[in-house]
Design a protein around this motif. Structure first.
Motif, PDB file in Angstrom:
ATOM      1  N   THR A   1      -8.882  -0.289  -6.493  1.00 19.09           N
ATOM      2  CA  THR A   1      -8.570  -1.054  -4.992  1.00 19.09           C
ATOM      3  C   THR A   1     -10.041  -0.995  -4.568  1.00 19.09           C
ATOM      4  OG1 THR A   1      -8.240   1.223  -4.117  1.00 19.09           O
ATOM      5  CG2 THR A   1      -6.286  -0.002  -4.978  1.00 19.09           C
TER       6      THR A   1
ATOM      7  N   GLN B   1      -8.484   5.100  -5.846  1.00 17.78           N
ATOM      8  CA  GLN B   1      -8.332   4.509  -7.308  1.00 17.78           C
ATOM      9  C   GLN B   1      -9.582   3.434  -7.077  1.00 17.78           C
ATOM     10  OE1 GLN B   1      -6.072   5.158  -9.980  1.00 17.78           O
ATOM     11  NE2 GLN B   1      -6.109   7.139  -8.216  1.00 17.78           N
TER      12      GLN B   1
ATOM     13  N   THR C   1       0.958  -1.330   0.035  1.00 18.43           N
ATOM     14  CA  THR C   1      -0.071   0.040  -0.064  1.00 18.43           C
ATOM     15  C   THR C   1       0.708   1.368  -0.047  1.00 18.43           C
ATOM     16  OG1 THR C   1      -1.869  -0.887   1.166  1.00 18.43           O
ATOM     17  CG2 THR C   1      -1.550   1.346   1.355  1.00 18.43           C
TER      18      THR C   1
ATOM     19  N   SER D   1      -3.677   0.972   6.085  1.00 14.73           N
ATOM     20  CA  SER D   1      -3.727   0.770   4.585  1.00 14.73           C
ATOM     21  C   SER D   1      -4.953   1.010   4.147  1.00 14.73           C
ATOM     22  CB  SER D   1      -3.338  -0.930   4.462  1.00 14.73           C
ATOM     23  OG  SER D   1      -2.239  -1.368   4.925  1.00 14.73           O
ATOM     24  N   TYR D   2      -6.148   0.808   4.778  1.00 15.97           N
ATOM     25  CA  TYR D   2      -7.448   1.082   4.196  1.00 15.97           C
ATOM     26  C   TYR D   2      -7.381   2.638   4.146  1.00 15.97           C
ATOM     27  CZ  TYR D   2     -12.870   1.544   3.982  1.00 15.97           C
ATOM     28  OH  TYR D   2     -13.785   1.684   3.767  1.00 15.97           O
TER      29      TYR D   2
ATOM     30  N   TYR E   1       2.181   1.951  -3.403  1.00 15.01           N
ATOM     31  CA  TYR E   1       1.165   2.002  -4.481  1.00 15.01           C
ATOM     32  C   TYR E   1       0.569   3.424  -4.524  1.00 15.01           C
ATOM     33  CZ  TYR E   1      -3.151   1.217  -6.981  1.00 15.01           C
ATOM     34  OH  TYR E   1      -4.387   1.269  -7.804  1.00 15.01           O
ATOM     35  N   ILE E   2       0.469   4.042  -3.380  1.00 16.12           N
ATOM     36  CA  ILE E   2      -0.083   5.501  -3.316  1.00 16.12           C
ATOM     37  C   ILE E   2       1.018   6.559  -3.120  1.00 16.12           C
ATOM     38  CG2 ILE E   2      -1.825   4.705  -1.778  1.00 16.12           C
ATOM     39  CD1 ILE E   2      -0.290   6.049   0.428  1.00 16.12           C
TER      40      ILE E   2
ATOM     41  N   LEU F   1      -5.289   3.744   1.212  1.00 19.28           N
ATOM     42  CA  LEU F   1      -6.001   3.379  -0.196  1.00 19.28           C
ATOM     43  C   LEU F   1      -7.309   4.327  -0.375  1.00 19.28           C
ATOM     44  CD1 LEU F   1      -5.453  -0.241  -0.050  1.00 19.28           C
ATOM     45  CD2 LEU F   1      -4.536   1.180  -1.476  1.00 19.28           C
TER      46      LEU F   1
ATOM     47  N   HIS G   1       0.608   3.468  -8.204  1.00 17.53           N
ATOM     48  CA  HIS G   1      -0.696   2.874  -9.074  1.00 17.53           C
ATOM     49  C   HIS G   1      -0.160   1.676  -9.859  1.00 17.53           C
ATOM     50  CE1 HIS G   1      -2.669   7.007  -8.220  1.00 17.53           C
ATOM     51  NE2 HIS G   1      -2.663   6.122  -7.202  1.00 17.53           N
TER      52      HIS G   1
ATOM     53  N   ASP H   1      -6.233   7.379  -1.614  1.00 11.65           N
ATOM     54  CA  ASP H   1      -5.855   7.643  -2.807  1.00 11.65           C
ATOM     55  C   ASP H   1      -6.873   7.628  -3.837  1.00 11.65           C
ATOM     56  OD1 ASP H   1      -3.515   7.337  -4.426  1.00 11.65           O
ATOM     57  OD2 ASP H   1      -4.384   5.400  -4.972  1.00 11.65           O
TER      58      ASP H   1
ATOM     59  N   ILE I   1      -2.044  -5.108  -6.684  1.00  8.65           N
ATOM     60  CA  ILE I   1      -3.279  -5.333  -6.083  1.00  8.65           C
ATOM     61  C   ILE I   1      -3.646  -6.878  -5.922  1.00  8.65           C
ATOM     62  CG2 ILE I   1      -5.935  -5.142  -6.475  1.00  8.65           C
ATOM     63  CD1 ILE I   1      -5.337  -2.506  -7.901  1.00  8.65           C
TER      64      ILE I   1
ATOM     65  N   ARG J   1     -10.338  -2.605  -0.836  1.00 12.09           N
ATOM     66  CA  ARG J   1     -10.984  -2.057   0.354  1.00 12.09           C
ATOM     67  C   ARG J   1     -12.039  -2.584   1.049  1.00 12.09           C
ATOM     68  NH1 ARG J   1     -12.200   3.313  -2.013  1.00 12.09           N
ATOM     69  NH2 ARG J   1     -11.241   2.705  -3.933  1.00 12.09           N
TER      70      ARG J   1
END
Length: 509
Positions: free
Chosen positions: A166, A163, A94, A154-155, A97-98, A158, A106, A161, A111, A170
């Motif tokens: 995800t 996206q 995570t 992490s949640y 990714y962000i 995300l 991204h 973020d 994922i 999520r």
């Protein structure tokens, strides 16, 4: 009797009639391990760089064979599969990714491993919402707290973020969190710090999914008050594990629940910790009540708390401590804390100085029964209620422990029960008794003659022998003088042990 040690160990030890003087030869030089050259960019960009480097190995360690019972899981350091490892995988993936500076920003290939990880965790979550720490705790509410911290953060990252890719991930993370929250609001704990990991986890859940039952349970634990003493030490005195964790958890609760009063114990612990760091960066761990006692552990776990509190209170001493830890170890050593820095999005500028604010002191912590000295590259520790009475570091040379023991009734280890300040230094003292026991009272004798039914504490004592230990320590020019005094029963063998770390050796007097 006199001992002299030269060559690589570079200490002079002299002892006459129970007294010894420890003097490091200050002309000895040591080449320290240089901090690696850092990649370009800010602290955050450097942390992202190092997390990026580890992503292939993190993904490779995950079980991707659907026929394997551990499908989606990752092994821990002992090759044991449990929910904690995939939770760590999710947090690591995570964080990059962000992050716009990451080569994985991204990147949708991240994922699937995260979904496999949360599926593994969901399969191992019990119906009551708990998980197991398979090495010791089962249906464990506190271990839920540790994992909720990783998953909830992490949640949160995300979700911010935002996206669409995800969304499924999520949804699964939320499913685990809601069920875990049910357990956290009713489950019990084992140790003092468990109260704060549970409360922190509930604070994170309440931020994401507000619920009065989360708030009520947090307040129930907080009613017990924070377990910090007058010196600034938490109950478990775990300088390398639970102290820095407790600091982070209290910061989280204070921030998310608008409880600024919880910053105060963090400040007190950080103020004390400044005195509990050896010149090489390791932490003093002798007084710990937990698994880190006597371990060699770096001060890197404190980077987040010093950094956060430096920003929160704009205090120079915390800024300098954060800068010093960074300069001592390099960013790679604490890159794993990236998600916590990303959460707050407030960062210190690059430090101006990497010099410790405290590099010469004598500090007596009365509650902790601990004395700390430091003078540049030399430091020493005196501690009561501990068999490691005295230790000393000088550049690359470590006198790990000075111990004293006698053959007194099998309980002759000198573990001072009190530490006091004297006119010229400090004193540790202990008194032991070794009795013999008389016949049991006739009117209390068991009919069957069972020895176990005649406890010794109910027998009259006689020929009581005594052993009284005293250790006086005071600082002398370029060293310390240790004066051992033992009195009581005559003819008892005595050993004084000096244990050196690494290239040293044990010397027994």
């Amino acid at each position: 009797m006199t001992y002299s040690i030269f060559d690589r160990r570079k200490f002079i030890l002299t002892g006459v009639y129970g007294s010894m003087t420890l003097i490091p030869l200050l002309e000895w030089t040591c080449k320290s391990n240089p901090v690696p050259v850092q990649p370009p960019g800010t602290w955050i960009e450097q942390m992202v760089h190092y997390i990026d480097e580890g992503i292939p190995a993190t993904i490779k360690g995950q079980i991707t064979d659907p026929s394997n019972p551990q499908y989606g899981g990752s092994p821990d350091a002992y090759e044991i599969y449990n929910p904690h490892a995939p939770a760590g995988l999710i947090q690591s993936l995570t964080s990059v990714y962000i992050s716009p500076s990451s080569s994985y920003y991204h990147d949708t290939t991240l994922i699937k491993p995260m979904i496999l990880g949360i599926d593994y965790i969901l399969r191992h979550q019990h119906t009551d919402g708990t998980i197991d720490l398979v090495t010791t705790n089962f249906h464990s509410t506190p271990d839920n707290g540790f994992i909720v911290e990783l998953i909830a953060l992490s949640y949160k990252l995300l979700l911010k973020d935002g996206q669409d890719e995800t969304m499924e991930l999520r949804t699964k993370l939320k499913s685990f969190l809601i069920k875990a929250g049910d357990a956290l609001t009713v489950g019990g704990i084992h140790t003092p710090n468990h109260r704060w990991v549970v409360s922190m986890a509930l604070a994170r859940l309440n931020e994401l999914f507000p619920n009065e039952k989360y708030v009520k349970r947090i307040n129930q634990w907080l009613y017990e008050k924070i377990d910090i003493d007058a010196d600034g030490q938490y109950n478990e005195r775990s300088t390398s594990v639970y102290d820095p964790l407790t600091n982070r958890w209290l910061i989280t609760i204070a921030t998310l629940m608008n409880k600024p009063e919880l910053y105060e114990p963090v400040r007190r612990n950080l103020d004390m910790t400044q005195y509990l760091i050896h010149p090489n960066g390791d932490l003093v761990t002798e007084m710990s009540k937990r698994q880190d006692q006597y371990s060699s552990a770096p001060s890197t776990p404190y980077i987040f708390a010093y950094h956060h509190m430096a920003i929160q209170f704009n205090e120079e001493k915390y800024k300098v401590m954060a800068a010093w830890i960074k300069s001592k170890y390099g960013v790679r050593a604490f890159a794993g804390y990236l998600p916590y820095f990303l959460e707050y999005e407030k960062f210190l500028p690059e430090p101006i100085s990497d010099k410790l604010p405290l590099d010469k002191y004598e500090k007596y912590f009365e509650k902790s029964k601990l004395v700390r000295w430091r003078d540049g590259n030399t430091d020493a520790t005196l501690v009561a209620q501990n068999s490691n009475l005295f230790s000393m570091h000088h550049e690359g040379i470590i006198l790990q422990a000075v111990r004293c023991a006698t053959a007194f009734f099998g309980k002759g280890q000198f573990i001072g029960d009190r530490l006091e300040k004297t006119n010229d230094g400090y004193m540790i003292h202990q008194k032991l008794e070794g009795p013999y026991f008389q016949p049991y009272a006739v009117d209390s004798l068991p009919a069957d003659g069972d020895w176990d039914k005649m406890p010794r504490e109910k027998r009259p004592q006689s020929e009581v022998q005594y052993m009284e230990y005293t250790l006086n320590v005071h600082q002398v020019e370029q060293g310390f003088k240790l004066n051992f005094s033992l009195k009581g029963t005559e003819g008892v063998p005595v050993a004084i042990e000096l244990s050196f770390k690494n290239n040293g050796e044990e010397l027994i007097n």
